[in-house]
Design a protein around this motif. Structure first.
Motif, short mmCIF file in Angstrom:
data_model
loop_
_atom_site.label_atom_id
_atom_site.label_comp_id
_atom_site.label_asym_id
_atom_site.label_seq_id
_atom_site.Cartn_x
_atom_site.Cartn_y
_atom_site.Cartn_z
N LEU A 1 0.83 -1.20 0.00
CA LEU A 1 0.00 0.00 0.00
C LEU A 1 0.87 1.25 0.00
O LEU A 1 1.96 1.25 0.54
CB LEU A 1 -0.91 0.04 1.23
CG LEU A 1 -1.91 -1.09 1.38
CD1 LEU A 1 -2.63 -0.95 2.71
CD2 LEU A 1 -2.91 -1.10 0.25
N MET A 2 0.32 2.29 -0.58
CA MET A 2 0.95 3.61 -0.50
C MET A 2 0.15 4.40 0.52
O MET A 2 -1.06 4.55 0.37
CB MET A 2 0.95 4.29 -1.87
CG MET A 2 1.74 3.51 -2.91
SD MET A 2 1.63 4.24 -4.54
CE MET A 2 2.62 5.69 -4.30
N ILE A 3 0.82 4.87 1.56
CA ILE A 3 0.16 5.65 2.62
C ILE A 3 0.89 6.98 2.70
O ILE A 3 2.08 7.03 2.99
CB ILE A 3 0.22 4.90 3.96
CG1 ILE A 3 -0.47 3.55 3.83
CG2 ILE A 3 -0.42 5.74 5.07
CD1 ILE A 3 -0.32 2.65 5.05
N GLU A 4 0.15 8.05 2.43
CA GLU A 4 0.77 9.37 2.44
C GLU A 4 -0.18 10.40 3.03
O GLU A 4 -1.41 10.21 2.98
CB GLU A 4 1.18 9.77 1.02
CG GLU A 4 0.05 9.75 0.04
CD GLU A 4 0.51 9.88 -1.40
OE1 GLU A 4 -0.25 10.47 -2.18
OE2 GLU A 4 1.60 9.40 -1.74
N PRO A 5 0.34 11.46 3.61
CA PRO A 5 -0.54 12.49 4.18
C PRO A 5 -1.46 13.07 3.11
O PRO A 5 -1.07 13.24 1.96
CB PRO A 5 0.44 13.56 4.68
CG PRO A 5 1.73 12.85 4.85
CD PRO A 5 1.76 11.77 3.81
N ASP A 6 -2.67 13.35 3.50
CA ASP A 6 -3.66 13.98 2.63
C ASP A 6 -3.41 15.47 2.67
O ASP A 6 -3.65 16.13 3.69
CB ASP A 6 -5.07 13.64 3.10
CG ASP A 6 -6.14 14.19 2.21
OD1 ASP A 6 -5.84 14.60 1.07
OD2 ASP A 6 -7.31 14.23 2.65
N ARG A 7 -2.93 16.01 1.58
CA ARG A 7 -2.61 17.44 1.52
C ARG A 7 -3.61 18.13 0.60
O ARG A 7 -4.03 17.56 -0.41
CB ARG A 7 -1.20 17.64 1.00
CG ARG A 7 -0.18 17.08 1.97
CD ARG A 7 1.20 17.58 1.65
NE ARG A 7 2.14 17.22 2.69
CZ ARG A 7 2.91 16.13 2.67
NH1 ARG A 7 2.84 15.31 1.65
NH2 ARG A 7 3.73 15.88 3.66
N PRO A 8 -3.95 19.37 0.91
CA PRO A 8 -4.88 20.11 0.04
C PRO A 8 -4.29 20.27 -1.35
O PRO A 8 -3.08 20.46 -1.51
CB PRO A 8 -5.01 21.47 0.72
CG PRO A 8 -4.46 21.32 2.08
CD PRO A 8 -3.52 20.15 2.06
N LEU A 9 -5.14 20.19 -2.34
CA LEU A 9 -4.71 20.39 -3.72
C LEU A 9 -4.71 21.89 -4.03
O LEU A 9 -5.52 22.65 -3.51
CB LEU A 9 -5.66 19.70 -4.70
CG LEU A 9 -5.67 18.18 -4.61
CD1 LEU A 9 -6.72 17.63 -5.58
CD2 LEU A 9 -4.32 17.60 -4.92
N SER A 10 -3.78 22.29 -4.86
CA SER A 10 -3.68 23.69 -5.23
C SER A 10 -3.30 23.78 -6.70
O SER A 10 -2.51 22.99 -7.20
CB SER A 10 -2.60 24.36 -4.38
OG SER A 10 -2.36 25.65 -4.85
N LEU A 11 -3.87 24.75 -7.40
CA LEU A 11 -3.55 24.95 -8.80
C LEU A 11 -2.25 25.70 -8.96
O LEU A 11 -1.66 25.72 -10.03
CB LEU A 11 -4.67 25.69 -9.50
CG LEU A 11 -5.99 24.93 -9.59
CD1 LEU A 11 -7.06 25.81 -10.22
CD2 LEU A 11 -5.82 23.66 -10.41
N PHE A 12 -1.79 26.34 -7.91
CA PHE A 12 -0.58 27.15 -8.01
C PHE A 12 0.43 26.75 -6.99
O PHE A 12 0.27 26.34 -5.96
CB PHE A 12 -0.91 28.63 -7.86
CG PHE A 12 -1.90 29.08 -8.88
CD1 PHE A 12 -1.49 29.40 -10.17
CD2 PHE A 12 -3.25 29.17 -8.58
CE1 PHE A 12 -2.41 29.82 -11.11
CE2 PHE A 12 -4.16 29.59 -9.52
CZ PHE A 12 -3.74 29.91 -10.80
#
Length: 83
Positions: free
Chosen positions: A72-83
């Motif tokens: 499995l790949m387990i990584e922090p959920d970070r907000p997406l940003s266009l910039f």
């Protein structure tokens, strides 16, 4: 019993690295773990999820990473940003 919100808990994205059944096994294995709360599942309505969002503390996330190494790949959920 799911845990209540805790300031030290973080959301993590979990998805299968190669074997799609690994995510199903992961979901089954955490059902009785009070330190992990499933926030959301992502996938087709007619099939199993391909991604899961969980909330847990960093130590538990690291334990999960070690336990599911290369599955499995387990990584922090970070907000997406266009910039």
């Amino acid at each position: 019993m799911p845990m209540s919100g805790n300031a030290s808990n973080t959301r993590y994205i979990v998805r299968a690295a190669t074997d799609e059944t690994a995510l199903a096994h992961f979901l089954d294995s955490i059902q009785s773990d009070p330190a992990i709360r499933v926030v959301d599942t992502i996938g087709p309505a007619a099939g199993p999820p391909h991604t899961v969002v969980v909330e847990t503390d960093p130590a538990t996330a690291e334990r999960l990473r070690q336990r599911t190494l290369n599955q499995l790949m387990i990584e922090p959920d970070r907000p997406l940003s266009l910039f």
